[in-house]
Design a protein around this motif. Structure first.
Motif, PDB file in Angstrom:
ATOM      1  N   VAL A 216      12.200   8.201  69.313  1.00 62.90           N
ATOM      2  CA  VAL A 216      13.362   7.690  68.591  1.00 62.90           C
ATOM      3  C   VAL A 216      13.372   8.211  67.160  1.00 62.90           C
ATOM      4  O   VAL A 216      14.410   8.640  66.639  1.00 62.90           O
ATOM      5  CB  VAL A 216      13.366   6.150  68.609  1.00 62.90           C
ATOM      6  CG1 VAL A 216      14.514   5.613  67.765  1.00 62.90           C
ATOM      7  CG2 VAL A 216      13.476   5.632  70.037  1.00 62.90           C
ATOM      8  N   VAL A 217      12.214   8.177  66.502  1.00 54.66           N
ATOM      9  CA  VAL A 217      12.124   8.679  65.125  1.00 54.66           C
ATOM     10  C   VAL A 217      12.488  10.161  65.074  1.00 54.66           C
ATOM     11  O   VAL A 217      13.246  10.609  64.199  1.00 54.66           O
ATOM     12  CB  VAL A 217      10.708   8.444  64.565  1.00 54.66           C
ATOM     13  CG1 VAL A 217      10.592   9.020  63.160  1.00 54.66           C
ATOM     14  CG2 VAL A 217      10.369   6.968  64.554  1.00 54.66           C
ATOM     15  N   LYS A 218      11.992  10.916  66.021  1.00 50.66           N
ATOM     16  CA  LYS A 218      12.280  12.348  66.059  1.00 50.66           C
ATOM     17  C   LYS A 218      13.765  12.601  66.288  1.00 50.66           C
ATOM     18  O   LYS A 218      14.353  13.512  65.672  1.00 50.66           O
ATOM     19  CB  LYS A 218      11.446  12.994  67.162  1.00 50.66           C
ATOM     20  CG  LYS A 218      11.606  14.504  67.257  1.00 50.66           C
ATOM     21  CD  LYS A 218      10.724  15.070  68.353  1.00 50.66           C
ATOM     22  CE  LYS A 218      10.900  16.589  68.475  1.00 50.66           C
ATOM     23  NZ  LYS A 218      10.044  17.156  69.553  1.00 50.66           N
ATOM     24  N   GLU A 219      14.387  11.811  67.148  1.00 50.86           N
ATOM     25  CA  GLU A 219      15.809  11.979  67.422  1.00 50.86           C
ATOM     26  C   GLU A 219      16.657  11.638  66.200  1.00 50.86           C
ATOM     27  O   GLU A 219      17.634  12.331  65.899  1.00 50.86           O
ATOM     28  CB  GLU A 219      16.213  11.111  68.617  1.00 50.86           C
ATOM     29  CG  GLU A 219      17.685  11.164  68.976  1.00 50.86           C
ATOM     30  CD  GLU A 219      18.109  12.489  69.553  1.00 50.86           C
ATOM     31  OE1 GLU A 219      19.326  12.729  69.676  1.00 50.86           O
ATOM     32  OE2 GLU A 219      17.215  13.307  69.885  1.00 50.86           O
ATOM     33  N   VAL A 220      16.290  10.570  65.483  1.00 55.47           N
ATOM     34  CA  VAL A 220      17.037  10.205  64.270  1.00 55.47           C
ATOM     35  C   VAL A 220      16.950  11.315  63.231  1.00 55.47           C
ATOM     36  O   VAL A 220      17.959  11.721  62.634  1.00 55.47           O
ATOM     37  CB  VAL A 220      16.494   8.877  63.702  1.00 55.47           C
ATOM     38  CG1 VAL A 220      17.105   8.591  62.333  1.00 55.47           C
ATOM     39  CG2 VAL A 220      16.793   7.724  64.651  1.00 55.47           C
TER      40      VAL A 220
END
Length: 529
Positions: A216-220
């Motif tokens: 999720v952090v990488k996608e954001v």
């Protein structure tokens, strides 16, 4: 498993990333060359200040400082100048490298080494003081930020009866510090980005290592890096660029100006996006039910919090469906009404020239105009004008026979129910959908309402927020997550975090912990002994 929506990268993204990695022209060791670069880049702006010190009594090396007036603390600037003009000249014994002295002796807290011309200009625009020394092939950015800023105040858009009274400000460093004071853990991390060709807006992505899902952090961060725009003036810009369901009326990113709400979301594995220049912080991924929940629910007893949540859910359906149901029943399905109520409504509508649909549209649009006028008017007279305008127009419309008294009651209660929703963007979505359902009810009756609700429900079931189903934990159903949806379980029963985000660090508190009363019951003894 998280399934992220595929996004086509723009061709400029790779060029942008390479430009960020590769620096601009190397800084010349000559002081005059450095000043010439700054004057060429900054132009003749009146707030751009350059102070050049070439007097040999101040030290063996001429130097200069440059900054933007109004962005720095003048008191700290005076201390910096005193150190440069006195200590700088007195500290040299023999052949001392001025760069080494500057790094070790200068009395400042935040000092960054600048090695390119582009970084020189950016440091000044970010509100730092740039110190340039003749003969040194680098410059030094000193952070002594100052100027007029709004202090920490109570949030105006999300007020609570019980809970913290401080809200975010427009300064991103203040906002990150407020989160640090609430989450005193080294696992709380911030990753910064600069977005906007001209505004160069600083954005910080906050998450807790070990709790937030790395995907999720990488996608954001990936979606933020893809943004190609001239300006970012508010977090709403970022929200529209990175949100799922860009054509959906329902919001897929939560925004708040309350630090406690953001801290609570981070502790559940969510990711926060802080934008410099606005007090509103974004939280993702989110589900539909987060927009119904208030931060105050966790500060009150669980039974009262559950009752208030039920009130909000009822208000949501009232704000969405009440005018449509009234239009459908009075126009097509009079047999569904009790005889006494039907006679009373018929008597009121006998002198009303407009059909129920047009009558409701006139009242709804009138109320929207009054609401918008109250927001745009000066704060001293806005509420008074809104209340007086609503009362006078409603009473006059009934007496003139334009609308019925029952329609005024329906529209008024619908508007009040809409204000019960704690999230403004969800309340706005309900307002827009209400007009569509009113039109369907006025043309096809209850069948039209059902024909409108089925696509809405199907759309909600298909919607995602950074890979998380929008209706979770209802669709797909997750029994463990139901303890914090409509019914808010006591804190001593919420031993695990929601599993909708990922499987990282699910345990929130000790599995053996129980309430004091249940411990006393289990041991079959008086708890006061």
């Amino acid at each position: 498993m998280l399934l992220f929506r595929s996004r086509q990268k723009q061709p400029q993204v790779e060029a942008k990333n390479q430009a960020n990695v590769s620096s601009s022209d190397t800084i010349s060791p000559l002081l005059k060359s450095k000043l010439a670069v700054l004057k060429e880049r900054m132009g003749t702006s009146s707030d751009f200040i350059i102070r050049e010190i070439s007097d040999t009594s101040s030290g063996p090396y001429p130097f200069a400082i440059s900054y933007i007036d109004g962005l720095i603390d003048q008191g700290l600037l005076a201390d910096l100048m005193e150190s440069l003009t006195s200590d700088f000249g007195n500290s040299f014994q023999g052949d001392v490298d001025p760069a080494i002295w500057f790094k070790d002796k200068l009395p400042v807290g935040n000092l960054n080494v600048v090695s390119s011309e582009k970084q020189m200009v950016n440091s000044i625009l970010e509100g730092r003081v740039l110190v340039m020394i003749h003969g040194v092939q680098e410059a030094y950015a000193v952070s002594i930020l100052g100027g007029q800023r709004r202090g920490v105040e109570e949030p105006t858009s999300q007020t609570v009866v019980r809970g913290p009274k401080e809200g975010f400000t427009e300064d991103i460093s203040t906002n990150t510090a407020m989160l640090r004071r609430r989450i005193r853990s080294a696992d709380l991390s911030f990753e910064s980005r600069i977005v906007g060709k001209y505004t160069q807006t600083k954005i910080s992505v906050a998450y807790i290592k070990g709790i937030a899902n790395p995907d999720v952090v990488k996608e954001v961060l990936s979606r933020i890096d893809m943004i190609q725009t001239d300006s970012i003036l508010e977090s709403g810009y970022i929200e529209e660029f990175i949100q799922d369901g860009v054509r959906s009326t329902f919001p897929t990113i939560y925004n708040t100006e309350r630090p406690d709400t953001v801290a609570g979301g981070l502790l559940e594995g969510l990711v926060a996006i802080l934008v410099d220049g606005t007090p509103f912080t974004l939280i993702a991924p989110v589900t539909f039910f987060r927009f119904i929940v208030s931060s105050e629910d966790y500060y009150q007893r669980y039974d009262l919090a559950t009752f208030l949540r039920i009130i909000r859910f009822v208000s949501f359906f009232v704000a969405l469906l009440l005018p449509s149901i009234y239009i459908a029943t009075t126009t097509f399905h009079q047999e569904m009404l009790p005889t006494t109520l039907l006679i009373a409504l018929a008597a009121q509508r006998e002198s009303t020239p407009l059909p129920a649909l047009l009558e409701a549209l006139v009242m709804e649009i009138t109320f929207e105009v009054i609401r918008e006028a109250g927001v745009r008017m000066p704060r001293a007279i806005g509420p008074a004008i809104s209340i007086v305008g609503a009362l006078v127009l409603g009473q006059a419309a009934v007496q003139a026979g334009i609308v019925s008294a029952a329609m005024v009651i329906v529209v008024s209660f619908t508007a009040i129910s809409n204000f019960v929703l704690p999230a403004i963007n969800m309340a706005a979505a309900v307002r827009l959908l209400r007009f569509i359902l009113m039109f369907l009810a006025g043309t096809m009756g209850l069948f039209g309402i059902l024909a409108g609700l089925i696509p809405i429900l199907a759309h909600l079931a298909s919607l995602q927020s950074f890979g998380v189903p929008y209706l979770m934990p209802l669709a797909p159903f997750n029994k463990n997550n139901m303890k914090d949806v409509i019914y808010r379980a006591p804190w001593w029963k919420m031993k695990t975090r929601p599993v909708m985000i990922g499987d990282n660090n699910e345990v929130r508190q000790s599995a053996n912990h129980n309430s004091f009363s249940e411990q006393a019951t289990d041991h079959n003894k008086d708890p006061m002994r």
